[in-house]
Write a protein that holds these residues in place. Structure first.
Motif, PDB file in Angstrom:
ATOM      1  N   MET A   1       0.820  -1.191   0.000  1.00  0.00           N
ATOM      2  CA  MET A   1       0.000   0.000   0.000  1.00  0.00           C
ATOM      3  C   MET A   1       0.866   1.257   0.000  1.00  0.00           C
ATOM      4  O   MET A   1       0.565   2.213  -0.684  1.00  0.00           O
ATOM      5  CB  MET A   1      -0.924  -0.045   1.226  1.00  0.00           C
ATOM      6  CG  MET A   1      -1.875   1.094   1.272  1.00  0.00           C
ATOM      7  SD  MET A   1      -3.040   0.961  -0.096  1.00  0.00           S
ATOM      8  CE  MET A   1      -4.250   2.088   0.408  1.00  0.00           C
ATOM      9  N   ALA A   2       1.949   1.226   0.768  1.00  0.00           N
ATOM     10  CA  ALA A   2       2.839   2.382   0.814  1.00  0.00           C
ATOM     11  C   ALA A   2       3.493   2.630  -0.540  1.00  0.00           C
ATOM     12  O   ALA A   2       3.716   3.781  -0.918  1.00  0.00           O
ATOM     13  CB  ALA A   2       3.909   2.182   1.882  1.00  0.00           C
ATOM     14  N   LEU A   3       3.762   1.555  -1.278  1.00  0.00           N
ATOM     15  CA  LEU A   3       4.352   1.696  -2.604  1.00  0.00           C
ATOM     16  C   LEU A   3       3.387   2.396  -3.551  1.00  0.00           C
ATOM     17  O   LEU A   3       3.789   3.267  -4.327  1.00  0.00           O
ATOM     18  CB  LEU A   3       4.730   0.323  -3.159  1.00  0.00           C
ATOM     19  CG  LEU A   3       5.320   0.298  -4.563  1.00  0.00           C
ATOM     20  CD1 LEU A   3       6.631   1.078  -4.593  1.00  0.00           C
ATOM     21  CD2 LEU A   3       5.542  -1.116  -5.010  1.00  0.00           C
ATOM     22  N   ILE A   4       2.112   2.062  -3.465  1.00  0.00           N
ATOM     23  CA  ILE A   4       1.112   2.706  -4.319  1.00  0.00           C
ATOM     24  C   ILE A   4       1.002   4.187  -3.986  1.00  0.00           C
ATOM     25  O   ILE A   4       0.957   5.036  -4.880  1.00  0.00           O
ATOM     26  CB  ILE A   4      -0.249   2.002  -4.174  1.00  0.00           C
ATOM     27  CG1 ILE A   4      -0.164   0.582  -4.731  1.00  0.00           C
ATOM     28  CG2 ILE A   4      -1.353   2.791  -4.862  1.00  0.00           C
ATOM     29  CD1 ILE A   4      -1.368  -0.269  -4.436  1.00  0.00           C
ATOM     30  N   ILE A   5       0.985   4.514  -2.716  1.00  0.00           N
ATOM     31  CA  ILE A   5       0.902   5.921  -2.304  1.00  0.00           C
ATOM     32  C   ILE A   5       2.142   6.681  -2.741  1.00  0.00           C
ATOM     33  O   ILE A   5       2.049   7.782  -3.286  1.00  0.00           O
ATOM     34  CB  ILE A   5       0.698   6.016  -0.777  1.00  0.00           C
ATOM     35  CG1 ILE A   5      -0.684   5.460  -0.412  1.00  0.00           C
ATOM     36  CG2 ILE A   5       0.842   7.457  -0.297  1.00  0.00           C
ATOM     37  CD1 ILE A   5      -0.898   5.294   1.062  1.00  0.00           C
ATOM     38  N   ARG A   6       3.314   6.093  -2.535  1.00  0.00           N
ATOM     39  CA  ARG A   6       4.570   6.751  -2.916  1.00  0.00           C
ATOM     40  C   ARG A   6       4.630   6.960  -4.431  1.00  0.00           C
ATOM     41  O   ARG A   6       5.028   8.029  -4.906  1.00  0.00           O
ATOM     42  CB  ARG A   6       5.750   5.904  -2.441  1.00  0.00           C
ATOM     43  CG  ARG A   6       7.082   6.551  -2.666  1.00  0.00           C
ATOM     44  CD  ARG A   6       8.197   5.775  -2.032  1.00  0.00           C
ATOM     45  NE  ARG A   6       8.086   4.350  -2.352  1.00  0.00           N
ATOM     46  CZ  ARG A   6       8.798   3.407  -1.776  1.00  0.00           C
ATOM     47  NH1 ARG A   6       9.667   3.717  -0.859  1.00  0.00           N
ATOM     48  NH2 ARG A   6       8.647   2.148  -2.129  1.00  0.00           N
ATOM     49  N   THR A   7       4.207   5.965  -5.189  1.00  0.00           N
ATOM     50  CA  THR A   7       4.189   6.098  -6.645  1.00  0.00           C
ATOM     51  C   THR A   7       3.198   7.169  -7.077  1.00  0.00           C
ATOM     52  O   THR A   7       3.498   7.981  -7.954  1.00  0.00           O
ATOM     53  CB  THR A   7       3.840   4.749  -7.303  1.00  0.00           C
ATOM     54  OG1 THR A   7       4.778   3.776  -6.863  1.00  0.00           O
ATOM     55  CG2 THR A   7       3.868   4.853  -8.804  1.00  0.00           C
ATOM     56  N   GLY A   8       2.043   7.195  -6.458  1.00  0.00           N
ATOM     57  CA  GLY A   8       1.042   8.217  -6.777  1.00  0.00           C
ATOM     58  C   GLY A   8       1.538   9.621  -6.497  1.00  0.00           C
ATOM     59  O   GLY A   8       1.327  10.537  -7.296  1.00  0.00           O
ATOM     60  N   VAL A   9       2.209   9.805  -5.390  1.00  0.00           N
ATOM     61  CA  VAL A   9       2.764  11.115  -5.052  1.00  0.00           C
ATOM     62  C   VAL A   9       3.819  11.529  -6.070  1.00  0.00           C
ATOM     63  O   VAL A   9       3.855  12.677  -6.517  1.00  0.00           O
ATOM     64  CB  VAL A   9       3.339  11.108  -3.622  1.00  0.00           C
ATOM     65  CG1 VAL A   9       4.162  12.350  -3.346  1.00  0.00           C
ATOM     66  CG2 VAL A   9       2.221  10.985  -2.599  1.00  0.00           C
ATOM     67  N   GLU A  40      10.236   2.416 -12.496  1.00  0.00           N
ATOM     68  CA  GLU A  40      11.512   1.693 -12.453  1.00  0.00           C
ATOM     69  C   GLU A  40      12.187   1.857 -11.094  1.00  0.00           C
ATOM     70  O   GLU A  40      12.702   0.894 -10.527  1.00  0.00           O
ATOM     71  CB  GLU A  40      12.424   2.199 -13.571  1.00  0.00           C
ATOM     72  CG  GLU A  40      13.773   1.540 -13.613  1.00  0.00           C
ATOM     73  CD  GLU A  40      13.729   0.064 -13.994  1.00  0.00           C
ATOM     74  OE1 GLU A  40      14.604  -0.685 -13.530  1.00  0.00           O
ATOM     75  OE2 GLU A  40      12.810  -0.334 -14.740  1.00  0.00           O
ATOM     76  N   LEU A  41      12.167   3.059 -10.572  1.00  0.00           N
ATOM     77  CA  LEU A  41      12.810   3.321  -9.278  1.00  0.00           C
ATOM     78  C   LEU A  41      12.105   2.623  -8.124  1.00  0.00           C
ATOM     79  O   LEU A  41      12.749   2.258  -7.144  1.00  0.00           O
ATOM     80  CB  LEU A  41      12.866   4.825  -9.012  1.00  0.00           C
ATOM     81  CG  LEU A  41      13.816   5.623  -9.892  1.00  0.00           C
ATOM     82  CD1 LEU A  41      13.653   7.114  -9.634  1.00  0.00           C
ATOM     83  CD2 LEU A  41      15.255   5.205  -9.644  1.00  0.00           C
ATOM     84  N   THR A  42      10.798   2.461  -8.230  1.00  0.00           N
ATOM     85  CA  THR A  42      10.046   1.832  -7.151  1.00  0.00           C
ATOM     86  C   THR A  42       9.851   0.338  -7.355  1.00  0.00           C
ATOM     87  O   THR A  42       9.223  -0.316  -6.537  1.00  0.00           O
ATOM     88  CB  THR A  42       8.667   2.509  -6.985  1.00  0.00           C
ATOM     89  OG1 THR A  42       7.936   2.399  -8.205  1.00  0.00           O
ATOM     90  CG2 THR A  42       8.812   3.955  -6.577  1.00  0.00           C
ATOM     91  N   GLY A  43      10.358  -0.198  -8.458  1.00  0.00           N
ATOM     92  CA  GLY A  43      10.247  -1.626  -8.714  1.00  0.00           C
ATOM     93  C   GLY A  43       8.876  -2.042  -9.218  1.00  0.00           C
ATOM     94  O   GLY A  43       8.503  -3.197  -9.100  1.00  0.00           O
ATOM     95  N   SER A  44       8.122  -1.093  -9.762  1.00  0.00           N
ATOM     96  CA  SER A  44       6.782  -1.378 -10.284  1.00  0.00           C
ATOM     97  C   SER A  44       6.854  -1.671 -11.778  1.00  0.00           C
ATOM     98  O   SER A  44       7.918  -1.614 -12.385  1.00  0.00           O
ATOM     99  CB  SER A  44       5.860  -0.187 -10.042  1.00  0.00           C
ATOM    100  OG  SER A  44       5.757   0.081  -8.673  1.00  0.00           O
ATOM    101  N   ASP A  45       5.703  -1.936 -12.376  1.00  0.00           N
ATOM    102  CA  ASP A  45       5.605  -2.210 -13.807  1.00  0.00           C
ATOM    103  C   ASP A  45       5.859  -0.926 -14.588  1.00  0.00           C
ATOM    104  O   ASP A  45       5.124   0.054 -14.439  1.00  0.00           O
ATOM    105  CB  ASP A  45       4.224  -2.772 -14.120  1.00  0.00           C
ATOM    106  CG  ASP A  45       4.057  -3.160 -15.574  1.00  0.00           C
ATOM    107  OD1 ASP A  45       5.078  -3.366 -16.268  1.00  0.00           O
ATOM    108  OD2 ASP A  45       2.902  -3.276 -16.024  1.00  0.00           O
TER     109      ASP A  45
END
Length: 69
Positions: A1-9, A40-45
């Motif tokens: 969940m924190a990854l989604i929030i961080r990516t959104g920000v 890429e930096l957050t390890g997401s798609d």
């Protein structure tokens, strides 16, 4: 969940940077590049990041987030 929030920000912050660019196409391209970089930096798609960033760049002017002058 924190990854989604961080990516959104990060994507929202990059959408703010697209205000410096003139057309929807240019803002979309910059948003896509930024979204892919954040993914890429957050390890997401990366493809999903590019799509989200590109869409944010295209609609940010219409949504009132970034106003082109």
């Amino acid at each position: 969940m924190a990854l989604i929030i961080r990516t959104g920000v990060c994507v929202l912050a990059l959408a703010g940077l697209t205000a410096c660019v003139g057309t929807d196409l240019e803002r979309g391209a910059l948003g896509a590049a930024g979204g892919a970089a954040v993914a890429e930096l957050t390890g997401s798609d990366v493809v999903a990041g590019a799509l989200i960033g590109g869409a944010a760049g295209v609609i940010c002017d219409d949504a009132g987030v970034c106003r082109s002058r």
